[in-house]
Design a protein around this motif. Structure first.
Motif, PDB file in Angstrom:
ATOM      1  N   PRO A  13       0.711  -1.263  -0.124  1.00 39.63           N
ATOM      2  CA  PRO A  13      -0.037   0.237  -0.029  1.00 39.63           C
ATOM      3  C   PRO A  13       0.921   1.268   0.025  1.00 39.63           C
ATOM      4  N   ALA A  14       0.138   2.428  -0.238  1.00 40.30           N
ATOM      5  CA  ALA A  14       0.846   3.566  -0.199  1.00 40.30           C
ATOM      6  C   ALA A  14       1.171   3.894   1.308  1.00 40.30           C
ATOM      7  N   VAL A  15       2.154   4.873   1.734  1.00 36.90           N
ATOM      8  CA  VAL A  15       2.228   4.853   3.148  1.00 36.90           C
ATOM      9  C   VAL A  15       1.943   6.316   3.330  1.00 36.90           C
ATOM     10  N   LEU A  16       1.375   6.925   4.358  1.00 37.18           N
ATOM     11  CA  LEU A  16       1.345   8.155   4.976  1.00 37.18           C
ATOM     12  C   LEU A  16       2.095   8.164   6.242  1.00 37.18           C
ATOM     13  N   VAL A  17       2.966   9.016   6.173  1.00 38.49           N
ATOM     14  CA  VAL A  17       3.817   9.470   7.540  1.00 38.49           C
ATOM     15  C   VAL A  17       3.149  10.636   8.098  1.00 38.49           C
ATOM     16  N   ILE A  18       2.728  10.482   9.497  1.00 35.23           N
ATOM     17  CA  ILE A  18       1.923  11.534  10.357  1.00 35.23           C
ATOM     18  C   ILE A  18       3.048  11.857  11.208  1.00 35.23           C
ATOM     19  N   ALA A  41       3.497   9.533   1.343  1.00 37.17           N
ATOM     20  CA  ALA A  41       3.068  10.967   1.459  1.00 37.17           C
ATOM     21  C   ALA A  41       3.415  11.350   3.012  1.00 37.17           C
ATOM     22  N   GLU A  42       3.371  12.616   3.144  1.00 38.91           N
ATOM     23  CA  GLU A  42       3.754  13.146   4.584  1.00 38.91           C
ATOM     24  C   GLU A  42       2.497  14.087   5.232  1.00 38.91           C
ATOM     25  N   ALA A  43       2.331  14.181   6.392  1.00 39.69           N
ATOM     26  CA  ALA A  43       1.227  15.103   6.909  1.00 39.69           C
ATOM     27  C   ALA A  43       2.057  15.561   8.213  1.00 39.69           C
ATOM     28  N   ILE A  44       1.513  16.693   8.955  1.00 43.91           N
ATOM     29  CA  ILE A  44       1.929  17.158   9.969  1.00 43.91           C
ATOM     30  C   ILE A  44       1.208  16.897  11.139  1.00 43.91           C
TER      31      ILE A  44
END
Length: 298
Positions: A13-18, A41-44
């Motif tokens: 899967p795609a990975v989202l780093v928070i 992808a990244e998120a704060i």
């Protein structure tokens, strides 16, 4: 340990780093890309994560986050995020000492968060690579209780078996003392018209069909595929496959298992057979003899 980037695989899967801190966020993203993820992808924070997930077209996401950096409601917020978007699982990170990670794990379980592991920071490239490979074939958790509790009859299961619908997905095995992944375990599931069903949904039908050996063969095929991917990337994690006691109930069962594993192109030492309680062998001597022979074969 440096890792060559894995070949593209649509099953990961795609990975989202928070992560709120820019340096840590970018470092973690680089690590995950090096470990094999094609889309990162990244998120704060949670609000930013919602924006990213709403805009991106990826069909499956793995969320990586330290819930304690999100706030006091970190676990509930991650659970709400997973319920609202196509999240197949969450990897929880923490600076806590290894012996305290169980508290975070328990909190996630109480809130019903589908997490694949709780790891202590910093995470190595080898650990991340092993975990990413284990996310292959993860499915979005069912939102309907009816789907999760669906019980298959033997006719339905027989049809699934004929269609090759019984497969394995892999769950990390984490050392509770260190918080590090030490391997993974094959868990059976079936692809059904009503969704992805766990072993509890078809265990009775499996017994009625006397198809435990068919299931074991399917698990071993998928386990061998994962072992091959791990070894290609110089990852030494073992893959565990559970065996019911009835799988060692007949003379020659150990030799048959050994021969089958070798036809899959891997060494017996790449696997860990875990014998579970089940139908008792007709002869305890036969069971003990098969078990001893498996140990000799590695």
């Amino acid at each position: 340990m440096s890792l060559k980037k894995m070949q593209s695989s649509s099953e990961i899967p795609a990975v989202l780093v928070i992560e709120s801190a820019k340096f840590q966020r970018r470092s973690l993203c680089r690590l995950i890309r090096a470990a094999g993820a094609d889309r990162v992808a990244e998120a704060i924070g949670i609000k930013d994560a919602e924006r990213v997930l709403a805009k991106d077209t990826a069909s499956h996401w793995l969320v990586v986050a330290d819930p304690e950096l999100i706030g006091n409601d970190g676990i509930p917020a991650l659970k709400a995020l997973a319920d609202a978007f196509p999240v197949v699982g969450t990897l929880l990170l923490s600076h806590r000492r290894a012996n305290l990670l169980g508290e975070l794990r328990g909190q996630a379980e109480r809130h019903g968060l589908d997490f694949i592991a709780v790891l202590r920071k910093p995470v190595s490239a080898e650990e991340m690579g092993t975990l990413l490979l284990q996310t292959r074939r993860l499915q979005i958790p069912g939102r309907s209780a009816d789907t999760r509790m669906r019980i298959l009859g033997k006719e339905e299961l027989s049809e699934c078996l004929r269609a090759g619908g019984l497969r394995a997905r892999f769950q990390p095995k984490v050392d509770l003392d260190t918080g590090c992944p030490v391997g993974c375990e094959a868990a059976p599931f079936v692809n059904h018209a009503n969704g992805v069903l766990s072993f509890a949904s078809f265990s009775q039908a499996l017994k009625q069909l006397n198809a435990q050996r068919v299931m074991t063969a399917s698990l071993l095929r998928d386990a061998a595929e994962l072992v091959g991917l791990l070894r290609e990337r110089s990852l030494g994690a073992k893959v565990a496959v559970k065996l019911g006691a009835d799988m060692l109930s007949e003379a020659g069962d150990a030799a048959s298992l050994d021969a089958y594993v070798r036809t899959l192109g891997i060494a017996p030492s790449d696997l860990a057979f875990e014998v579970t309680d089940g139908t008792k062998a007709a002869s305890s001597f036969t069971f003990d003899d098969n078990l001893a022979r498996l140990k000799v074969r590695g």
